[in-house]
Design a protein around this motif. Sequence first.
Motif, short mmCIF file in Angstrom:
data_model
loop_
_atom_site.label_atom_id
_atom_site.label_comp_id
_atom_site.label_asym_id
_atom_site.label_seq_id
_atom_site.Cartn_x
_atom_site.Cartn_y
_atom_site.Cartn_z
N ARG A 21 11.12 -5.07 23.38
CA ARG A 21 10.40 -5.95 24.32
C ARG A 21 10.97 -7.35 24.19
N LEU A 22 11.57 -7.84 25.26
CA LEU A 22 12.11 -9.20 25.28
C LEU A 22 10.96 -10.17 25.47
N LEU A 23 10.79 -11.09 24.53
CA LEU A 23 9.62 -11.95 24.55
C LEU A 23 9.65 -12.98 25.68
N LYS A 24 10.82 -13.51 26.01
CA LYS A 24 10.89 -14.53 27.06
C LYS A 24 10.62 -13.98 28.45
N SER A 25 11.07 -12.77 28.73
CA SER A 25 10.92 -12.23 30.08
C SER A 25 9.90 -11.10 30.17
N SER A 26 9.41 -10.63 29.03
CA SER A 26 8.49 -9.49 28.96
C SER A 26 9.13 -8.19 29.45
N SER A 27 10.44 -8.17 29.57
CA SER A 27 11.14 -6.93 29.94
C SER A 27 11.09 -5.95 28.79
N ILE A 28 11.11 -4.67 29.12
CA ILE A 28 11.11 -3.62 28.10
C ILE A 28 12.35 -2.75 28.31
N ILE A 29 13.07 -2.51 27.22
CA ILE A 29 14.30 -1.73 27.25
C ILE A 29 14.14 -0.56 26.29
N THR A 30 14.50 0.63 26.71
CA THR A 30 14.56 1.79 25.83
C THR A 30 16.03 2.06 25.56
N ALA A 31 16.38 2.24 24.28
CA ALA A 31 17.78 2.41 23.91
C ALA A 31 17.90 3.34 22.71
N LYS A 32 19.11 3.83 22.50
CA LYS A 32 19.41 4.69 21.36
C LYS A 32 20.29 3.93 20.38
N VAL A 33 19.94 3.97 19.09
CA VAL A 33 20.73 3.32 18.05
C VAL A 33 22.07 4.05 17.93
N ARG A 34 23.16 3.30 18.01
CA ARG A 34 24.50 3.86 17.88
C ARG A 34 25.05 3.69 16.47
N HIS A 35 24.72 2.56 15.85
CA HIS A 35 25.16 2.32 14.47
C HIS A 35 24.24 1.31 13.82
N CYS A 36 24.24 1.29 12.49
CA CYS A 36 23.40 0.38 11.71
C CYS A 36 24.16 0.00 10.46
N GLN A 37 24.19 -1.31 10.16
CA GLN A 37 24.84 -1.75 8.94
C GLN A 37 24.01 -2.82 8.24
N SER A 38 24.07 -2.80 6.93
CA SER A 38 23.36 -3.76 6.11
C SER A 38 24.06 -5.11 6.20
N VAL A 39 23.28 -6.18 6.48
CA VAL A 39 23.81 -7.53 6.56
C VAL A 39 22.78 -8.46 5.93
N GLY A 40 23.12 -9.07 4.79
CA GLY A 40 22.17 -9.96 4.12
C GLY A 40 20.92 -9.22 3.71
N ASP A 41 19.76 -9.77 4.07
CA ASP A 41 18.48 -9.17 3.72
C ASP A 41 17.98 -8.14 4.74
N GLY A 42 18.74 -7.90 5.77
CA GLY A 42 18.30 -6.98 6.81
C GLY A 42 19.42 -6.08 7.27
N TYR A 43 19.33 -5.68 8.52
CA TYR A 43 20.31 -4.77 9.11
C TYR A 43 20.66 -5.24 10.52
N GLN A 44 21.82 -4.88 10.96
CA GLN A 44 22.20 -5.09 12.35
C GLN A 44 22.46 -3.74 12.97
N VAL A 45 21.84 -3.51 14.13
CA VAL A 45 22.02 -2.26 14.84
C VAL A 45 22.67 -2.53 16.18
N GLY A 46 23.46 -1.57 16.60
CA GLY A 46 24.03 -1.59 17.94
C GLY A 46 23.33 -0.53 18.76
N VAL A 47 22.87 -0.94 19.93
CA VAL A 47 22.21 0.00 20.84
C VAL A 47 22.93 -0.04 22.17
#
Length: 91
Positions: free
Chosen positions: A65-91
């Motif tokens: 859910r995009l907070l500025k526009s209230s748009s909602i996107i459904t997506a599938k995670v393609r990849h996930c990698q650990s970065v710092g204290d969290g993760y970055q995912v590509g959808v």
Amino acid sequence: MWERGRPEGERRKEYRLTVDEPASMRQLSPLLAVRWEVRILDVSKNGMRIEVPERLEPGTVVQIRLLKSSSIITAKVRHCQSVGDGYQVGV
């Protein structure tokens, strides 16, 4: 701002638009009741990179859910990698 050129090893054909936008996300498949606060880091014609607090397996379906526009996107995670204290995912 559009990034010019591609970093070494980049396979994506579309240019990315670098952003730093707040959003919320929940996992749809497999279903979890938790909603996370996330940051959208960049977007392109066919995807986006998102900073998330938890590891997500490729193939996981998420709702963003995009907070500025209230748009909602459904997506599938393609990849996930650990970065710092969290993760970055590509959808």
